[in-house]
Design an enzyme around this catalytic site. Structure first.
Site, PDB file in Angstrom:
ATOM      1  N   GLY A  31       0.831  -1.207   0.000  1.00 51.19           N
ATOM      2  CA  GLY A  31       0.000   0.000   0.000  1.00 51.19           C
ATOM      3  C   GLY A  31       0.857   1.245   0.000  1.00 51.19           C
ATOM      4  N   GLY A  35       0.267   5.896   4.967  1.00 49.75           N
ATOM      5  CA  GLY A  35       1.156   5.124   5.829  1.00 49.75           C
ATOM      6  C   GLY A  35       2.305   4.507   5.059  1.00 49.75           C
ATOM      7  N   GLU A 190     -18.432  17.697   4.689  1.00 46.82           N
ATOM      8  CA  GLU A 190     -17.800  18.372   3.542  1.00 46.82           C
ATOM      9  C   GLU A 190     -18.640  18.216   2.280  1.00 46.82           C
ATOM     10  OE1 GLU A 190     -13.255  17.825   5.261  1.00 46.82           O
ATOM     11  OE2 GLU A 190     -13.972  16.475   3.723  1.00 46.82           O
TER      12      GLU A 190
HETATM   13  C1  LIG Z   1     -13.184  10.767   1.452  1.00 47.19           C
HETATM   14  C2  LIG Z   1     -12.158  10.728   2.563  1.00 47.19           C
HETATM   15  C3  LIG Z   1     -11.796  11.914   3.199  1.00 47.19           C
HETATM   16  C4  LIG Z   1     -10.848  11.912   4.211  1.00 47.19           C
HETATM   17  N1  LIG Z   1     -10.515  13.086   4.803  1.00 47.19           N
HETATM   18  C5  LIG Z   1      -9.528  13.103   5.729  1.00 47.19           C
HETATM   19  C6  LIG Z   1      -9.079  14.332   6.293  1.00 47.19           C
HETATM   20  O1  LIG Z   1      -9.604  15.403   5.963  1.00 47.19           O
HETATM   21  N2  LIG Z   1      -8.056  14.296   7.199  1.00 47.19           N
HETATM   22  C7  LIG Z   1      -7.466  13.115   7.561  1.00 47.19           C
HETATM   23  O2  LIG Z   1      -6.533  13.136   8.353  1.00 47.19           O
HETATM   24  N3  LIG Z   1      -7.881  11.947   7.074  1.00 47.19           N
HETATM   25  C8  LIG Z   1      -8.896  11.901   6.163  1.00 47.19           C
HETATM   26  N4  LIG Z   1      -9.302  10.705   5.639  1.00 47.19           N
HETATM   27  C9  LIG Z   1      -8.723   9.460   6.161  1.00 47.19           C
HETATM   28  C10 LIG Z   1      -7.356   9.229   5.571  1.00 47.19           C
HETATM   29  O3  LIG Z   1      -7.415   9.358   4.165  1.00 47.19           O
HETATM   30  C11 LIG Z   1      -6.909   7.833   5.987  1.00 47.19           C
HETATM   31  O4  LIG Z   1      -6.844   7.797   7.391  1.00 47.19           O
HETATM   32  C12 LIG Z   1      -5.543   7.519   5.397  1.00 47.19           C
HETATM   33  O5  LIG Z   1      -5.628   7.492   3.989  1.00 47.19           O
HETATM   34  C13 LIG Z   1      -5.075   6.162   5.906  1.00 47.19           C
HETATM   35  O6  LIG Z   1      -3.830   5.873   5.299  1.00 47.19           O
HETATM   36  P1  LIG Z   1      -3.436   4.377   4.986  1.00 47.19           P
HETATM   37  O7  LIG Z   1      -2.036   4.411   4.487  1.00 47.19           O
HETATM   38  O8  LIG Z   1      -3.772   3.498   6.115  1.00 47.19           O
HETATM   39  O9  LIG Z   1      -4.433   3.921   3.805  1.00 47.19           O
HETATM   40  P2  LIG Z   1      -4.695   4.562   2.393  1.00 47.19           P
HETATM   41  O10 LIG Z   1      -4.201   5.953   2.311  1.00 47.19           O
HETATM   42  O11 LIG Z   1      -6.134   4.304   2.096  1.00 47.19           O
HETATM   43  O12 LIG Z   1      -3.796   3.677   1.405  1.00 47.19           O
HETATM   44  C14 LIG Z   1      -4.038   2.319   1.202  1.00 47.19           C
HETATM   45  C15 LIG Z   1      -3.316   1.909  -0.071  1.00 47.19           C
HETATM   46  O13 LIG Z   1      -3.343   0.494  -0.149  1.00 47.19           O
HETATM   47  C16 LIG Z   1      -3.628   0.099  -1.474  1.00 47.19           C
HETATM   48  N5  LIG Z   1      -4.260  -1.220  -1.427  1.00 47.19           N
HETATM   49  C17 LIG Z   1      -5.386  -1.579  -0.778  1.00 47.19           C
HETATM   50  N6  LIG Z   1      -5.635  -2.894  -0.959  1.00 47.19           N
HETATM   51  C18 LIG Z   1      -4.643  -3.361  -1.741  1.00 47.19           C
HETATM   52  C19 LIG Z   1      -4.340  -4.656  -2.278  1.00 47.19           C
HETATM   53  N7  LIG Z   1      -5.112  -5.735  -2.043  1.00 47.19           N
HETATM   54  N8  LIG Z   1      -3.253  -4.789  -3.035  1.00 47.19           N
HETATM   55  C20 LIG Z   1      -2.437  -3.710  -3.294  1.00 47.19           C
HETATM   56  N9  LIG Z   1      -2.675  -2.479  -2.802  1.00 47.19           N
HETATM   57  C21 LIG Z   1      -3.760  -2.310  -2.033  1.00 47.19           C
HETATM   58  C22 LIG Z   1      -4.580   1.190  -1.977  1.00 47.19           C
HETATM   59  O14 LIG Z   1      -4.583   1.261  -3.394  1.00 47.19           O
HETATM   60  C23 LIG Z   1      -4.002   2.436  -1.323  1.00 47.19           C
HETATM   61  O15 LIG Z   1      -3.062   3.091  -2.141  1.00 47.19           O
HETATM   62  C24 LIG Z   1     -10.256  10.688   4.614  1.00 47.19           C
HETATM   63  C25 LIG Z   1     -10.628   9.498   3.979  1.00 47.19           C
HETATM   64  C26 LIG Z   1     -11.561   9.517   2.948  1.00 47.19           C
HETATM   65  C27 LIG Z   1     -11.942   8.230   2.254  1.00 47.19           C
END
Ligand SMILES: Cc1cc2nc3c(=O)[nH]c(=O)nc-3n(C[C@H](O)[C@H](O)[C@H](O)COP(=O)(O)OP(=O)(O)OC[C@H]3O[C@@H](n4cnc5c(N)ncnc54)[C@H](O)[C@@H]3O)c2cc1C
Length: 436
Positions: A31, A35, A190
Site C-alpha cells: 500500500g 502510511g 464536507e
Molecule cells: C473521502 C475521505 C476523506 C478523508 N478526509 C480526511 C481528512 O480530511 N483528514 C485526515 O486526516 N484523514 C482523512 N481521511 C482518512 C485518511 O485518508 C486515511 O486515514 C488515510 O488514507 C489512511 O492511510 P493508509 O495508508 O492506512 O491507507 P490509504 O491511504 O487508504 O492507502 C491504502 C493503499 O493500499 C492500497 N491497497 C489496498 N488494498 C490493496 C491490495 N489488495 N493490493 C495492493 N494495494 C492495495 C490502496 O490502493 C491504497 O493506495 C479521509 C478518507 C476519505 C476516504
C-alpha cells in the site's frame, strides 16, 4: 505460473560464490497510501531494499476527494504516480500489483502472479466504506473512497440538475433537486456543504427552467451530533454553519432502507431523492485475513504497542488497517497524520531490530483535527484551543495545501482555489462515464 521475485536470504547469502556482498534486508510495503508512502520515504537512506506494492499506480490524497466529487478539483490535482514520488530513491522498487494473501510462515507476499519474499513487512492497505451488511444499498448510495467513486458521484450530482432541467414532472423534479448525504463525519459534512454551495452559488445562474437555489441538501446522522470526534461545542458550531449555508441536518436517525426512490429512516420517514451519497462507515482491508490475525469489529488488525500482530515482530500493520492503542493508552484515530506517524515508527523499529536495539512503544501525536464546511466556514480542534468560521477555514486551506504531495499539485490547487474563491465557481463540472 507464480514467480518468486526475491530468492530467500539464505540462498542469496552464500552458496552462489565466495565474494558475494552481504545481502541487504528486504522491506516489503503493501500500500502506497499515507502510511505506506511515509514508511518508504523514511527508508530512503537506510541500507535496505524496499519494495512498494500497490494495486494502483498513484498515491491518492483522499482528504480532497470530496472536491473532485463536487466539481471543485480534477483527479490529477490530488493524485501523483507512486513511481514518480520514489523515482530518486535508488533503494526502492515499485510494483503495481494486487495483494491476494500473505504466506506468513514462508515470509512471502502473494500477489497476482508473483510471490515476493520479505525479511520485514509493513502492511498499509487502508480501509474501504461499508454498508453495515446492506450491500444492496451500494448501487443507490455510492461511497467516496477512490477517484472512480468521486467522478461517478460528480456525474450523479450534475446529472440530477440536468435531468431536473428537462423534466416536466414536478414530483420528479423535486426528487432530483433533493440530495441526501448519510453520515455526519468530516466527509459527510464536507460533501453536504459543497453540494449546497454548488447548487445555490455556482450553478444557480446556469439553468433556465429550474431554480437551483431551491435545492435541498439533507445530512443524516445516526448519532446525536455531527463530527462526533470533535468537542460538543465545535460540533454545534459546525451544525450552525452548515444550516446557515442551507443544509438540513437530521440527527439521531439511522437509515433503515435505501433504494431508487430515496432513503427510509428508522422512524418510517421517507425522503425522496435521486442522489443519495454514503459517508457512514468504514471497514478495514482484508489484512487480518491475510495474516490470520485477530481483528476488531471493523476488520482492523489488533496490533501491540509496537504495531506488530501477535507473534510477528517482523510484521507491522499501520494506518487505517490497524487497531492501535498507543503508549498513552488512547485508541489512535483513522486519519492521515496517524497513518504517516505509524509509517515512520515502523521503519524506525525495523532499523532498530536490524541494529539490535529496542524501540519505545508507538505514541501518537495529535496536532489537531480539522473539518471544512464551505466557503469561509470550518472548524478546527487543537485540543486546548479551537477555531471556527473564517479563521478555521484559512487553517484548513493552508494545511491541505501543505500536505498535498507534489509542488505542481500544490500550485495548481492553490490557483484553482483562488479563482474559485474570487469567482464563486467550480470549474470541473463535467459529466463523464455516462452516455458517452
Ligand atoms: C473521502 C475521505 C476523506 C478523508 N478526509 C480526511 C481528512 O480530511 N483528514 C485526515 O486526516 N484523514 C482523512 N481521511 C482518512 C485518511 O485518508 C486515511 O486515514 C488515510 O488514507 C489512511 O492511510 P493508509 O495508508 O492506512 O491507507 P490509504 O491511504 O487508504 O492507502 C491504502 C493503499 O493500499 C492500497 N491497497 C489496498 N488494498 C490493496 C491490495 N489488495 N493490493 C495492493 N494495494 C492495495 C490502496 O490502493 C491504497 O493506495 C479521509 C478518507 C476519505 C476516504
Amino acid at each position: 505460473m507464480v514467480v518468486t521475485l526475491h530468492e530467500s536470504a539464505s540462498v542469496r547469502a552464500g552458496t552462489t560464490g565466495a565474494h558475494q556482498p552481504e545481502p541487504r534486508p528486504r522491506v516489503v510495503i503493501l500500500g502506497a497510501g499515507f502510511g505506506g508512502l511515509s514508511a518508504a520515504i523514511s527508508l530512503r537512506r537506510a541500507p535496505v531494499d524496499v519494495t512498494v506494492i500497490d494495486r494502483r499506480n498513484y498515491h491518492l490524497f483522499q482528504p480532497l476527494l470530496y472536491q473532485v466529487a463536487t466539481a471543485g478539483l480534477s483527479p490529477a490535482q490530488i493524485a501523483m504516480p507512486i513511481r514518480r514520488i520514489l523515482s530518486r530513491q535508488s533503494n526502492a522498487t515499485v510494483l503495481m500489483n494486487r495483494v491476494e494473501s500473505i504466506d506468513v510462515a514462508a515470509r512471502c507476499v502473494v500477489t497476482t502472479g508473483r510471490r515476493i519474499a520479505y525479511d520485514y513487512l509493513i502492511v498499509a492497505t487502508g480501509a474501504r466504506h461499508t454498508y453495515f451488511g446492506n450491500d444492496a444499498w451500494a448501487d443507490h448510495a455510492p461511497g467516496l473512497k477512490t477517484i472512480a467513486d468521486a467522478t461517478a458521484i460528480r456525474a450523479r450530482i450534475l446529472s440530477a440538475f440536468e435531468r431536473a432541467e428537462v423534466t416536466e414532472d414536478p414530483q420528479l423534479r423535486e426528487r432530483l433537486l433533493t440530495f441526501v448525504v448519510v453520515g455526519g463525519g468530516p466527509t459527510g459534512v464536507e460533501l453536504a456543504g459543497a453540494i449546497v454551495e454548488l447548487a445555490r452559488k455556482t450553478i444557480v445562474r446556469d439553468f433556465r427552467h429550474i431554480d437551483a437555489s431551491s435545492t435541498r441538501v439533507i445530512l443524516i446522522e445516526a448519532g446525536e451530533r455531527i463530527l462526533p470526534t470533535m468537542p460538543p461545542a465545535l460540533s454545534g458550531k459546525a451544525r450552525d454553519q452548515l444550516e446557515a449555508l442551507g443544509v438540513e441536518v437530521v440527527l439521531g436517525s439511522a437509515v433503515a432502507g435505501c433504494d431508487q426512490r430515496g432513503v427510509q429512516l428508522g422512524d418510517g420517514t421517507e425522503i425522496g431523492s435521486a442522489c443519495v451519497l454514503w459517508a457512514a462507515g468504514v471497514m478495514a482491508s482484508r489484512a487480518a485475513k491475510w495474516l490470520g490475525a485477530p481483528a476488531d469489529r471493523t476488520g482492523r488488525v489488533k496490533v501491540n504497542e509496537h504495531l506488530n500482530p501477535p507473534g510477528h515482530d517482523e510484521i507491522f500493520v499501520i494506518g487505517d488497517t490497524a487497531a492501535v492503542i498507543d503508549a498513552t493508552g488512547r485508541p489512535v484515530p483513522g486519519v492521515a497524520p496517524a497513518a504517516k506517524q505509524m509509517g515512520r515508527y515502523a521503519t524506525r523499529a525495523i532499523l532498530d531490530q536490524i541494529a539490535g536495539r529496542s524501540t519505545a512503544p508507538f505514541r501518537y501525536r495529535d496536532y489537531g483535527n480539522l473539518a471544512t464546511i464551505g466557503r469561509k466556514a470550518a472548524v478546527a480542534d487543537f485540543g486546548k484551543a479551537w477555531l471556527s468560521g473564517y479563521a478555521a477555514w484559512l487553517v484548513w486551506n493552508f494545511a491541505h495545501l501543505w500536505f498535498l504531495v507534489g509542488f505542481r499539485n500544490r500550485l495548481v490547487v492553490f490557483l484553482d482555489w483562488a479563482l474559485a474563491y474570487v469567482r464563486n465557481d467550480r470549474a470541473v463540472r463535467l459529466i463523464t462515464g455516462q452516455n458517452e
